[in-house]
Design a protein around this motif. Structure first.
Motif, PDB file in Angstrom:
ATOM      1  N   ASP A   1       0.826  -1.205   0.000  1.00 39.09           N
ATOM      2  CA  ASP A   1       0.000   0.000   0.000  1.00 39.09           C
ATOM      3  C   ASP A   1       0.865   1.262   0.000  1.00 39.09           C
ATOM      4  O   ASP A   1       0.558   2.238  -0.680  1.00 39.09           O
ATOM      5  CB  ASP A   1      -0.943   0.014   1.202  1.00 39.09           C
ATOM      6  CG  ASP A   1      -2.029  -1.045   1.116  1.00 39.09           C
ATOM      7  OD1 ASP A   1      -2.209  -1.643   0.030  1.00 39.09           O
ATOM      8  OD2 ASP A   1      -2.695  -1.293   2.143  1.00 39.09           O
TER       9      ASP A   1
ATOM     10  N   THR B   1       2.324   1.651  -3.489  1.00 46.69           N
ATOM     11  CA  THR B   1       1.290   2.101  -4.418  1.00 46.69           C
ATOM     12  C   THR B   1       1.015   3.583  -4.222  1.00 46.69           C
ATOM     13  O   THR B   1       0.896   4.329  -5.195  1.00 46.69           O
ATOM     14  CB  THR B   1      -0.005   1.291  -4.216  1.00 46.69           C
ATOM     15  OG1 THR B   1       0.285  -0.087  -4.421  1.00 46.69           O
ATOM     16  CG2 THR B   1      -1.086   1.728  -5.177  1.00 46.69           C
ATOM     17  N   ALA B   2       0.927   4.007  -2.970  1.00 47.81           N
ATOM     18  CA  ALA B   2       0.691   5.423  -2.689  1.00 47.81           C
ATOM     19  C   ALA B   2       1.860   6.277  -3.174  1.00 47.81           C
ATOM     20  O   ALA B   2       1.658   7.368  -3.715  1.00 47.81           O
ATOM     21  CB  ALA B   2       0.471   5.634  -1.197  1.00 47.81           C
TER      22      ALA B   2
ATOM     23  N   GLU C   1       3.925   5.561  -5.640  1.00 52.10           N
ATOM     24  CA  GLU C   1       3.951   5.575  -7.102  1.00 52.10           C
ATOM     25  C   GLU C   1       2.864   6.462  -7.686  1.00 52.10           C
ATOM     26  O   GLU C   1       3.031   7.033  -8.744  1.00 52.10           O
ATOM     27  CB  GLU C   1       3.820   4.149  -7.636  1.00 52.10           C
ATOM     28  CG  GLU C   1       5.061   3.327  -7.396  1.00 52.10           C
ATOM     29  CD  GLU C   1       4.883   1.867  -7.761  1.00 52.10           C
ATOM     30  OE1 GLU C   1       3.739   1.443  -8.011  1.00 52.10           O
ATOM     31  OE2 GLU C   1       5.893   1.150  -7.778  1.00 52.10           O
ATOM     32  N   SER C   2       1.744   6.592  -6.998  1.00 55.52           N
ATOM     33  CA  SER C   2       0.659   7.425  -7.509  1.00 55.52           C
ATOM     34  C   SER C   2       0.813   8.888  -7.088  1.00 55.52           C
ATOM     35  O   SER C   2       0.065   9.744  -7.535  1.00 55.52           O
ATOM     36  CB  SER C   2      -0.695   6.891  -7.036  1.00 55.52           C
ATOM     37  OG  SER C   2      -0.793   7.009  -5.636  1.00 55.52           O
ATOM     38  N   GLY C   3       1.804   9.158  -6.241  1.00 60.15           N
ATOM     39  CA  GLY C   3       2.037  10.521  -5.751  1.00 60.15           C
ATOM     40  C   GLY C   3       2.788  11.357  -6.763  1.00 60.15           C
ATOM     41  O   GLY C   3       2.897  11.026  -7.947  1.00 60.15           O
ATOM     42  N   ASP C   4       3.366  12.438  -6.291  1.00 68.36           N
ATOM     43  CA  ASP C   4       4.052  13.384  -7.170  1.00 68.36           C
ATOM     44  C   ASP C   4       5.494  13.008  -7.467  1.00 68.36           C
ATOM     45  O   ASP C   4       6.206  13.760  -8.119  1.00 68.36           O
ATOM     46  CB  ASP C   4       4.000  14.788  -6.571  1.00 68.36           C
ATOM     47  CG  ASP C   4       4.628  14.852  -5.194  1.00 68.36           C
ATOM     48  OD1 ASP C   4       5.215  13.849  -4.756  1.00 68.36           O
ATOM     49  OD2 ASP C   4       4.528  15.917  -4.558  1.00 68.36           O
TER      50      ASP C   4
ATOM     51  N   THR D   1       8.436   8.512  -4.067  1.00 67.41           N
ATOM     52  CA  THR D   1       8.952   7.359  -4.801  1.00 67.41           C
ATOM     53  C   THR D   1      10.454   7.227  -4.618  1.00 67.41           C
ATOM     54  O   THR D   1      10.990   6.131  -4.535  1.00 67.41           O
ATOM     55  CB  THR D   1       8.605   7.477  -6.301  1.00 67.41           C
ATOM     56  OG1 THR D   1       7.213   7.701  -6.418  1.00 67.41           O
ATOM     57  CG2 THR D   1       8.995   6.236  -7.056  1.00 67.41           C
TER      58      THR D   1
END
Length: 108
Positions: A68, A71-72, A74-77, A81
């Motif tokens: 989780d 995933t968070a 990778e979907s962030g800015d 990452t």
């Protein structure tokens, strides 16, 4: 059910790893106030099974929390990452287990 799936189920049952009953009994004995206190074999076996389930659940929850987090990230800015490398994403550390420990203990 085919014989292949039956043999697969049998081998997966045989592959179940649990805590050694002698180790669990020794852990109990180390914490008894009186040295003459006894524990039945079934109580030791049940406790070993409980420890096995507790440990598997801790590992499963930690793995899910790490996924989780990745995933968070990778979907962030992109800033988060950089904090999580590919190698780190595949490795559990004590801090990861500590993060889920509170809810795990409350659930058990």
């Amino acid at each position: 059910m085919s014989s292949d799936s039956e043999s697969s189920n049998a081998s997966s049952d045989a592959a179940v790893v649990t805590f050694n009953s002698k180790t669990v009994a020794r852990l109990f004995a180390e914490h008894f106030d009186r040295p003459d206190t006894r524990v039945s074999a079934s109580a030791v076996e049940t406790s070993a099974e409980y420890l096995r389930i507790f440990t598997r659940e801790a590992i499963w929850r930690t793995d899910k929390a790490l996924k989780d987090t990745i995933t968070a990230a990778e979907s962030g800015d992109g800033k988060q990452t950089a904090k999580i490398s590919g190698a780190r994403a595949r490795m559990m550390r004590a801090e990861d287990l500590e993060r889920i420990a509170g809810t795990l203990v409350l659930d058990f």
